[in-house]
Design a protein around this motif. Structure first.
Motif, short mmCIF file in Angstrom:
data_model
loop_
_atom_site.label_atom_id
_atom_site.label_comp_id
_atom_site.label_asym_id
_atom_site.label_seq_id
_atom_site.Cartn_x
_atom_site.Cartn_y
_atom_site.Cartn_z
N ARG A 105 -55.95 -76.19 35.80
CA ARG A 105 -54.86 -75.27 35.48
C ARG A 105 -53.57 -75.82 36.06
N HIS B 283 -61.34 -73.10 32.15
CA HIS B 283 -62.50 -72.45 32.77
C HIS B 283 -63.76 -73.03 32.15
N SER C 258 -65.95 -71.19 30.68
CA SER C 258 -66.43 -70.26 29.65
C SER C 258 -66.66 -70.88 28.27
N GLN D 283 -65.97 -74.49 38.72
CA GLN D 283 -66.58 -73.17 38.47
C GLN D 283 -68.05 -73.37 38.08
N GLY E 80 -68.26 -66.01 36.00
CA GLY E 80 -67.58 -67.28 36.26
C GLY E 80 -67.38 -67.42 37.75
N1 PHE Z 1 -63.59 -67.51 32.82
C1 PHE Z 1 -63.04 -66.54 33.71
C2 PHE Z 1 -61.95 -67.19 34.56
O1 PHE Z 1 -61.99 -68.36 34.76
C3 PHE Z 1 -64.10 -65.96 34.60
C4 PHE Z 1 -65.15 -65.15 33.90
C5 PHE Z 1 -66.27 -65.75 33.38
C6 PHE Z 1 -65.00 -63.79 33.79
C7 PHE Z 1 -67.25 -65.00 32.75
C8 PHE Z 1 -65.96 -63.02 33.18
C9 PHE Z 1 -67.08 -63.63 32.67
O2 PHE Z 1 -61.07 -66.55 35.06
#
Ligand code: PHE
Length: 357
Positions: A202, A176, A178, A216, A315
């Protein structure tokens, strides 16, 4: 006609003149109104002609009455001429096309872009207007940034939510965007407003709605006193701007270890406007955005004091958003290199109908 009648007539005429001049919106209408009352052929002019029909000794008084009425209507005319001219000048300035022949011409945009790129550019513009900067992070990531710093320690069951491509070196392909949250916090500190678009990976089995490579956009806003309402306002605005119209949003609880509380943000279905159809599985809502308030452990990992600062993160599934916006039914089309899926400049905001493979 006696003097009393004349006075009444003049008073009525003045009222009529005031009304007619007020109604005049252009100089042409103003000229017509003025001609009706003033000048030889106007109403007041016509009354002047009746002067002789009065007794000699009354004529001086009648003359004064007529002149006074004439003066007042003339003043009224001048006043409305000024009004119309100044409002026209203002309209001219507002509507003037400022043409500077010395400016370089506008280059037409050449080529077409991938639907994901088109939506990414749009989102970057929306957030830049809100004072967010655009950050990027590496696609090959350390386990620490992808998991540990995000409050997902080794052996935590949440790691199974995202099937990871591990590399021989012990690094991984980020699952992700993040990890860019942590990188940005460490680099810039707080307060902070960033978005981070990028590719994620993934280990998924491919089908019409699953890809092992997708995009994303991470969003992160940290400051003193940031609350869920700030998050709702920003995400609501995002959805309104991307889809170009007002859509309702709602929050449901959602679990992600790096946010507390965590939410799933839904928007009212584009196709049925919330009534319920096959696309939204009869619910009237479409799930678009996982989000939440940044977990204190995550702030700490980014070197930010959670007692002083709070923040929200989201996200956005850019690939899904591009599919929704451009009416693409099969996710696999996007990574095929199929030129028919590209968005030409003229259709950057319109739907592209790509056939499924
Ligand atoms: N990183 C999470 C995902 O890919 C999404 C997410 C990002 C959720 C930021 C909450 C806050 O599933």
């Amino acid at each position: 006609m006696d003097i009393g009648e004349l006075e009444q007539k003049l008073a009525g005429l003045e009222q009529d003149a005031a009304r007619a001049l007020e109604a005049a919106a252009s100089l042409e209408e103003w000229r017509t109104a003025r001609a009706r009352f003033l000048g030889k052929k106007g109403y007041i002019g016509a009354l002047m002609g009746t002067l002789r029909s009065f007794e000699r000794e009354q004529r001086a008084q009648v003359g004064q009455l007529l002149n006074a009425a004439n003066r007042r209507v003339t003043e009224l005319c001048a006043e409305h001429e000024r009004r119309i001219k100044s409002s026209q000048a203002a309209a001219d300035v507002a509507g003037a096309e400022l043409f500077d022949p010395t400016l370089p011409g506008r280059r037409p945009r050449l080529g077409s872009v991938h639907p994901v790129t088109a939506v990414q550019w749009e989102i970057e513009q929306i957030f830049q207007r809100l004072g967010f900067t655009v950050e990027t992070g590496p696609e090959m990531e350390f386990e620490y940034y992808n998991f540990e710093a995000l409050n997902i320690p080794a052996m935590h069951p949440a790691r199974d939510m995202q099937d990871t491509f591990w590399l021989k070196s012990g690094m991984l392909l980020r699952t992700h965007t993040s990890p860019v949250q942590i990188r940005a916090m460490k680099r810039f500190g707080a307060p902070l407003r960033v978005i981070a678009p990028g590719r994620c990976f993934r280990c998924e089995t491919l089908d019409a709605s699953h890809e092992n490579t997708f995009h994303q956009v991470e969003g992160l806003m940290i400051d003193r006193g940031i609350s869920v309402s700030h998050m709702i306002a920003v995400l609501h605005l995002l959805i309104r701007e991307v889809f170009g119209r007002e859509l309702k949003v709602r929050l449901r609880p959602g679990f992600f270890p790096f946010v507390e509380p965590g939410f799933e943000l839904d928007m009212s279905c584009l196709l049925c406007e919330g009534k319920g159809c096959a696309t939204c599985k009869r619910s009237g809502w479409i799930e678009v955005l996982p989000c939440g308030m940044v977990h204190p452990n995550v702030l700490r990992a980014g070197g930010i004091d959670p007692h002083e600062f709070t923040g929200f993160a989201f996200g956005l599934g850019l690939t899904r958003l591009a599919m929704m916006k451009y009416g693409i039914r099969d996710i696999r089309v996007l990574n095929l290199g199929d030129l028919r899926a590209l968005v030409p400049p003229s259709r950057m905001s319109g739907p592209v109908i790509a056939e499924s493979c």
